[in-house]
Design a protein around this motif. Structure first.
Motif, PDB file in Angstrom:
ATOM      1  N   MET A  18     -23.951  19.455  29.998  1.00 37.01           N
ATOM      2  CA  MET A  18     -23.119  20.212  29.052  1.00 37.01           C
ATOM      3  C   MET A  18     -23.990  20.820  27.972  1.00 37.01           C
ATOM      4  O   MET A  18     -23.816  21.964  27.573  1.00 37.01           O
ATOM      5  N   PHE A  25     -16.971  21.705  25.085  1.00 34.93           N
ATOM      6  CA  PHE A  25     -17.451  20.374  25.479  1.00 34.93           C
ATOM      7  C   PHE A  25     -17.237  19.399  24.325  1.00 34.93           C
ATOM      8  O   PHE A  25     -18.181  19.106  23.566  1.00 34.93           O
ATOM      9  N   ARG A  71     -21.795  13.749  19.493  1.00 32.65           N
ATOM     10  CA  ARG A  71     -23.193  13.326  19.666  1.00 32.65           C
ATOM     11  C   ARG A  71     -24.184  14.268  18.974  1.00 32.65           C
ATOM     12  O   ARG A  71     -25.372  14.222  19.268  1.00 32.65           O
ATOM     13  N   GLU A 127     -23.498  14.769  30.051  1.00 35.82           N
ATOM     14  CA  GLU A 127     -23.593  15.326  28.691  1.00 35.82           C
ATOM     15  C   GLU A 127     -24.820  16.215  28.562  1.00 35.82           C
ATOM     16  O   GLU A 127     -24.786  17.250  27.899  1.00 35.82           O
ATOM     17  N   GLN A 128     -25.898  15.790  29.227  1.00 36.76           N
ATOM     18  CA  GLN A 128     -27.103  16.622  29.180  1.00 36.76           C
ATOM     19  C   GLN A 128     -26.842  17.979  29.825  1.00 36.76           C
ATOM     20  O   GLN A 128     -27.312  19.007  29.351  1.00 36.76           O
ATOM     21  N   LEU A 150     -28.508  11.088  25.924  1.00 36.73           N
ATOM     22  CA  LEU A 150     -27.216  11.478  26.496  1.00 36.73           C
ATOM     23  C   LEU A 150     -27.144  11.088  27.972  1.00 36.73           C
ATOM     24  O   LEU A 150     -28.163  10.921  28.631  1.00 36.73           O
ATOM     25  N   ARG A 159     -17.198  16.398  24.126  1.00 34.95           N
ATOM     26  CA  ARG A 159     -18.076  15.218  24.127  1.00 34.95           C
ATOM     27  C   ARG A 159     -19.359  15.461  23.347  1.00 34.95           C
ATOM     28  O   ARG A 159     -19.969  14.534  22.837  1.00 34.95           O
ATOM     29  N   LEU A 160     -19.785  16.699  23.308  1.00 42.18           N
ATOM     30  CA  LEU A 160     -21.027  16.995  22.582  1.00 42.18           C
ATOM     31  C   LEU A 160     -20.846  16.846  21.079  1.00 42.18           C
ATOM     32  O   LEU A 160     -21.759  16.460  20.360  1.00 42.18           O
TER      33      LEU A 160
END
Lengths: 241, 444
Positions: free
Chosen positions: A145, A124, A130, A142-143, A138, A126-127
């Motif tokens: 993930m 992931f 962040r 995203e949460q 998020l 995207r994580l």
């Protein structure tokens, strides 16, 4: 035939005096993706929670890797390397992404932490951007993930995913399902997936079960179930794709 | 199609009128509520009549003034704030935020330096030293409760029970077995921790309001037992003559082997006061240090995760039973330490010192300070206890001011003075975005 990794035999579960599961039989073989589909209130999440020991099955048995885990407390079950991404994601919203992942690794050997973290960042991307951001900030996808990543941090043999596509935009749901496939094919992770999104779940899964009112009514391979007229009527045409 | 100017003008006008009408309506409603509320409280009072019997006297002028004040205040607020709710967070201007953060970084250190220097600055001022000791006692109690309430999220309304257990443990051990303060202190902590676990067991399944009620009851039980077990605790008479702490065996008195004589100083009772000040400062700092350390250990992280989501914790294999019990035990232990300190400082204790008001005060300190924030709790303790002293002159209005301040702080800073949570683990800088988005408020 080899012993299944997870076997559920005649499990009955109650909320107070209300019987939520009325005798469930199913099994998940090592390396499989198995999905459980059903409508709201059919008992999908209850089964998921029963596997994890809250509530404990009043009758029947949950067997993991040849061991009866029906009466074990949840933290003992987790130590057998069963991970769970619970319904509604339930990430720790005031803690950062990294801290969330750290909590996921609570029972894992700390020496794997860096490796596992890198693996999840790869899965992931995207994580990764962040990591120091609070979980609550998020986006929904995203949460989700993060919830899956957090469950993976415990290095599970079996992962239970409760409605990972809930409330996600179709494109994000697709990404999540793609990630599940990667985990299964590349890491040989066994996946038990509870879903309302029957179409995607059945396309992804090797096998599937349909639960109605606390009872398994249909079972078969994913492709097979997708063709069944009663499934098409109940979960596909009427529902979302 | 663009609207003509006259139409625009018109709409602005109606907007103004509607705001005015809404404000009037709101003010009238508030005044009505105030009228109902204050009619019996202020509007009438009982007085001694001519025959000596009680008669009801009207006080309608006072009532009218109150209702009028409510009406005006509510009307002005509605006019100024418009449709915005009073509950909306006050946003600080952008330029001040980094400066505040900068100041915040040094605030803890500044407080510490000030605390260390205080006995030298006010050596001749008994009052300030006494107040300093009192404030630090509450800082320590606040930090102890912060573990239970702030970190683990277990609402405990009976924290004073552990304070009492610590105080009575030390007092009884010292009186019956002649144990010195330095042996009594850890024992008091251990006994309080034991009681913490004892309270923890029955409330393992409880959360929120239910937990609060049980802990409230627990606090009362301890107090009532202390009050009624006369043989052991002396009942309402309390325990007096509790030994004072000594400086590594040197008593603070005028004798030849006393502290002053040994160090060649002129004897003054202030020495003991200064010693007590540094003692409670050290105890409080230990509490702080342990808490900060624990936050970085698995158990501390588990506490915070438990506060966020118990179900998720279980799913991740965290033993929630042990997590809760350790939170209760460690929080109680620090309560016990401060209790032992309290006993040795006062040299007299009675159940009266351990009523629910104390629990409420400590909890208020934690909540006002910002649950989980060490600095916030310290500031809140200083503000509350110091503020109490400041308004000692206005005895009558003290509680009113106190209540009003709390309401205002909770409206503007609903998560406490310092609501920012400092992450216990950060990815090395440069690899990830900065933690600037770690500000408070996620809409909950």
């Amino acid at each position: 035939m080899t012993e299944p990794l997870l076997a559920i035999r005649g499990v009955k579960s109650f909320y107070g005096n209300i019987m939520a599961l009325k005798g469930i039989d199913l099994h998940v073989n090592e390396g499989e993706i198995v999905t459980l589909i059903g409508a709201n209130g059919a008992g999908k999440s209850t089964l998921m929670m029963t596997i994890f020991g809250t509530p404990q099955a009043r009758e029947g048995a949950v067997i993991f890797d040849g061991r009866n885990i029906t009466r074990l407390p949840p933290h003992e079950i987790a130590k057998l390397r069963i991970a769970q991404s619970p319904e509604g994601r339930r990430i720790f919203s005031r803690m950062t992404v990294l801290e969330n992942l750290q909590m996921g690794a609570a029972i894992a050997d700390p020496k794997y932490f860096a490796d596992d973290l890198a693996r999840i960042c790869e899965l992931f991307p995207r994580l990764e951007k962040r990591m120091n951001q609070r979980g609550g900030t998020l986006s929904g996808g995203e949460q989700q993930m993060l919830a899956i990543g957090r469950a993976l941090m415990s290095r599970p043999r079996l992962i239970l995913l409760d409605e990972p596509s809930l409330g996600l935009a179709p494109l994000l749901a697709k990404q999540i399902f793609a990630a599940i496939r990667v985990l299964n094919e590349r890491d040989r992770l066994t996946v038990f997936l509870v879903e309302q999104n029957a179409f995607r779940a059945l396309k992804l899964a090797h096998r599937g079960y349909v639960i109605v009112n606390g009872l398994i009514t249909l079972a078969g391979s994913g492709a097979e179930l997708l063709q069944r007229p009663e499934i098409r009527a109940a979960y596909l045409e009427a529902g979302r794709h | 199609m663009s609207p003509s100017p006259s139409v625009q003008d018109n709409s602005a006008n109606t907007l103004g009128i509607s705001v005015l009408a809404a404000a009037l309506k709101e003010a009238a409603l508030a005044a009505l509520v105030a009228l109902g509320l204050f009619f019996f409280l202020i509007g009438i009072k009982t007085d001694q009549g001519p025959t000596g019997a009680l008669v009801i006297m009207p006080r309608f002028e006072a009532l009218a003034m109150i209702v009028g004040a409510v009406f005006t205040g509510s009307f002005l607020r509605a006019l100024i704030a418009g449709n915005k709710s009073i509950m909306s967070r006050v946003e600080l201007p952008a330029w001040i935020v980094p400066k505040l953060q900068w100041a915040g970084r040094f605030m803890g250190a500044a407080f510490l330096v000030f605390a260390l220097a205080l006995p030298f600055l006010f050596f001749n001022n008994r009052y300030v030293l006494d107040l300093g000791i009192l404030v630090l006692t509450y800082v320590m109690l606040g930090w102890g409760l912060n573990i239970v309430v702030g970190l683990a999220g277990l609402l405990d309304l009976g924290y004073v029970a552990f304070y009492a257990v610590g105080a009575y443990s030390y007092a009884l051990l010292a009186q019956n077995f002649g144990l010195s303060f330095w042996i009594g202190l850890p024992l008091a902590g251990i006994l309080a921790a034991f009681w913490g676990v004892l309270l923890g067991f029955p409330v393992l399944r409880l959360r929120g309001d239910y937990l609060a009620i049980v802990t409230l009851g627990f606090g009362e039980i301890i107090r009532l037992v202390l009050l009624n077990w006369r043989d052991l605790t002396g009942g309402p008479n309390g325990i007096s003559g509790i030994p004072r702490p000594s400086f590594f065996g040197l008593p603070f008195d005028e004798s030849a082997n006393g502290f002053a004589a040994t160090f060649g100083l002129e004897f003054t009772p202030t020495h003991r006061l200064v010693f007590l000040f540094y003692l409670i400062l050290a105890l409080a700092l230990v509490t702080n240090w342990v808490t900060l350390r624990l936050r970085r250990l698995p158990i501390g992280r588990a506490w915070e995760a438990l506060r966020e989501d118990e179900i998720a914790c279980r799913a991740l294999g965290i033993n929630t039973t042990n997590t809760k019990l350790t939170a209760f035990a460690i929080g109680a232990m620090f309560g016990g330490f401060s209790g032992a300190f309290f006993a040795t400082r006062q040299s007299f204790i009675s159940p009266e010192s351990f009523n629910f008001g104390e629990s409420a005060l400590v909890l208020a300190i934690v909540v006002l300070g910002g649950m989980g924030s060490q600095l916030g709790v310290a500031i809140a303790a200083l503000a509350m206890i110091g503020g109490f002293e400041l308004f000692r002159g206005f005895e009558q209005y003290r509680m009113l001011l106190f209540g009003a301040t709390m309401v205002i702080i909770m409206i503007w800073r609903p998560r406490g003075l310092i609501a920012t949570r400092t992450p216990s683990l950060l990815l090395a800088a440069g690899k990830a975005k900065s933690a600037s988005s770690n500000r408070d408020g996620d809409g909950r």
